[in-house]
Design an enzyme around this catalytic site. Structure first.
Site, PDB file in Angstrom:
ATOM      1  N   HIS A 252      -4.641   6.482   2.185  1.00 12.01           N
ATOM      2  CA  HIS A 252      -5.490   5.367   1.752  1.00 12.01           C
ATOM      3  C   HIS A 252      -6.269   5.755   0.503  1.00 12.01           C
ATOM      4  O   HIS A 252      -6.447   6.927   0.172  1.00 12.01           O
ATOM      5  CB  HIS A 252      -6.476   4.977   2.871  1.00 12.01           C
ATOM      6  CG  HIS A 252      -7.639   5.913   3.007  1.00 12.01           C
ATOM      7  ND1 HIS A 252      -8.827   5.744   2.305  1.00 12.01           N
ATOM      8  CD2 HIS A 252      -7.792   7.045   3.751  1.00 12.01           C
ATOM      9  CE1 HIS A 252      -9.658   6.722   2.624  1.00 12.01           C
ATOM     10  NE2 HIS A 252      -9.073   7.529   3.490  1.00 12.01           N
ATOM     11  N   CYS A 253      -6.704   4.725  -0.217  1.00 14.48           N
ATOM     12  CA  CYS A 253      -7.675   4.902  -1.299  1.00 14.48           C
ATOM     13  C   CYS A 253      -8.761   3.872  -1.021  1.00 14.48           C
ATOM     14  O   CYS A 253      -9.131   3.682   0.137  1.00 14.48           O
ATOM     15  CB  CYS A 253      -7.016   4.754  -2.668  1.00 14.48           C
ATOM     16  SG  CYS A 253      -5.938   3.316  -2.848  1.00 14.48           S
ATOM     17  N   GLN A 254      -9.276   3.194  -2.027  1.00 15.74           N
ATOM     18  CA  GLN A 254     -10.280   2.178  -1.752  1.00 15.74           C
ATOM     19  C   GLN A 254      -9.638   0.894  -1.224  1.00 15.74           C
ATOM     20  O   GLN A 254     -10.008   0.373  -0.189  1.00 15.74           O
ATOM     21  CB  GLN A 254     -11.079   1.863  -3.019  1.00 15.74           C
ATOM     22  CG  GLN A 254     -12.198   0.849  -2.815  1.00 15.74           C
ATOM     23  CD  GLN A 254     -13.237   1.323  -1.809  1.00 15.74           C
ATOM     24  OE1 GLN A 254     -13.694   2.457  -1.862  1.00 15.74           O
ATOM     25  NE2 GLN A 254     -13.619   0.467  -0.870  1.00 15.74           N
TER      26      GLN A 254
END
EC number: 3.1.3.16
Length: 369
Positions: A252-254
């Protein structure tokens, strides 16, 4: 095709039912077709078009058509399979197998490296077998069409939840999930899908449950100056370590759109030996909003060319005729010069970007993805 005998679907069904471990099924279709559905226990046997084109006139090795399955190769060479069954989409019989088909490439590799194997062609291929014995096949849960998925997201916009946080993480592979920071902050969501590790592709998203899951951080921003490609191999090794321990990892990232999607694409390209456009389509059908920024797409394209160059170099070394002798120093130097050495080249030509990437999901230019 004298070496290739034929097998009816009913015979294969009996083999799988009575002693499936003695039968090696080699699915000679594309990665996308195999991922959508295949006969239980089948191994996806294929090789990229560049290697095949470079090796024209030469027989590929078993390591190249079964690069991702050491166990199957070992069992095959040890004579532990009573039958090796090849199948494609729908070829009716051995007379209809084309000389340039993947079935022929795989057959030739088997004849070269495992000449004692009893090799068969499944008559009618996957289509016929699935129509007659669907219970012996694994089919991916039907994915929403891109149009209908976009419509659903648009209809939810009034709820105030951003599109990238709607729903939950999506399964890319049985051990690999893609999602947003919000998904990574919900323990009940992580536990529900069996997540054991998280790969956090950001410099500012917190790791909420340090004592409960294994974490790895890749501190990159979503902008055109970041060299995300320098992290590809480290990220791939981390994902592999989770897979090897029978775990599941959420990348995941943002927003789960650009940075984390880029890592998932790199993993598919490296481990599944697929081109960028095929990997992109595969991931996009599971999470339609993915959109690596323009710089990351360039780095993925370079990663693709590095993987192809490595594959072609290995092929050239393996198939070089002893009569021709070793490469000349000039040829070796030219080959080395053709292989990118820098981790990141920013000034790639715009024309190499597939218009499909732009048409279905505009490349992001803003940070935070």
């Amino acid at each position: 095709m004298e070496e290739l005998r034929e097998m009816d679907c009913s015979v294969l069904k009996r083999l799988l039912k009575d002693d499936g471990a003695k039968c090696l099924l080699l699915d000679c279709r594309s990665f996308l077709a195999f991922s959508a559905g295949h006969i239980r226990g089948a191994v996806n046997a294929r090789c990229n078009t560049i290697v095949r084109r470079r090796a024209k006139g030469s027989v590929l090795r078993l390591e190249q058509v079964l690069a991702g399955d050491d166990e199957a190769r070992g069992r095959l060479r040890s004579g532990m399979y009573s039958a090796v069954v090849l199948y494609d989409e729908r070829t009716p019989d051995s007379d209809a197998v084309k000389e340039d088909s993947t079935v022929t490439v795989v057959l030739n590799a088997l004849c070269r490296d495992c000449s004692s194997a009893n090799v068969f062609l499944l008559k009618g291929g996957y289509d016929r077998f699935f129509s007659e014995y669907p219970e012996f096949c694994l089919k991916t849960k039907s994915l929403p069409s891109l149009t209908s998925q976009s419509s659903i997201e648009s209809s939810c916009s009034s709820c105030g939840t951003p599109h990238h946080d709607q729903g939950g993480p999506v399964e890319i592979l049985p051990f690999l999930y893609l999602g947003s920071a919000l998904h990574a902050s919900k323990k009940e969501v992580l536990d529900a899908i069996g997540i054991s590790a998280l790969l956090n592709v950001s410099s500012d998203c917190p790791n909420h449950f340090e004592g409960d899951y294994q974490y790895k951080c890749i501190p990159v921003e979503d902008n055109h100056k970041e060299d995300i490609s320098s992290w590809f191999l480290e990220a791939i090794e981390f994902i592999d370590s989770v897979r090897d321990s029978s775990g599941r990892v959420l990348v995941h990232c943002q927003a789960g759109i650009s940075r984390s999607a880029t890592i998932c694409l790199a993993y598919l390209m490296k481990r599944k030996r697929v081109r960028l456009d095929e990997a992109f389509e595969f991931v996009r059908r599971r999470r339609s909003i993915i959109s690596p920024n323009f710089s990351f797409m360039g780095q993925l394209l370079q990663f693709e060319s590095q993987l192809l160059a490595t594959s072609c170099a290995a092929e050239a070394a393996a198939t070089a005729s002893p009569l021709l002798g070793p490469k000349t120093a000039a040829a070796a130097a030219a080959s080395a010069a053709a292989t990118p050495t820098s981790p990141f080249i920013f000034n790639f030509p715009v024309a190499v970007v597939n218009p499909a990437y732009l048409h279905h999901s505009p490349l992001t230019t803003s940070p935070g993805c």
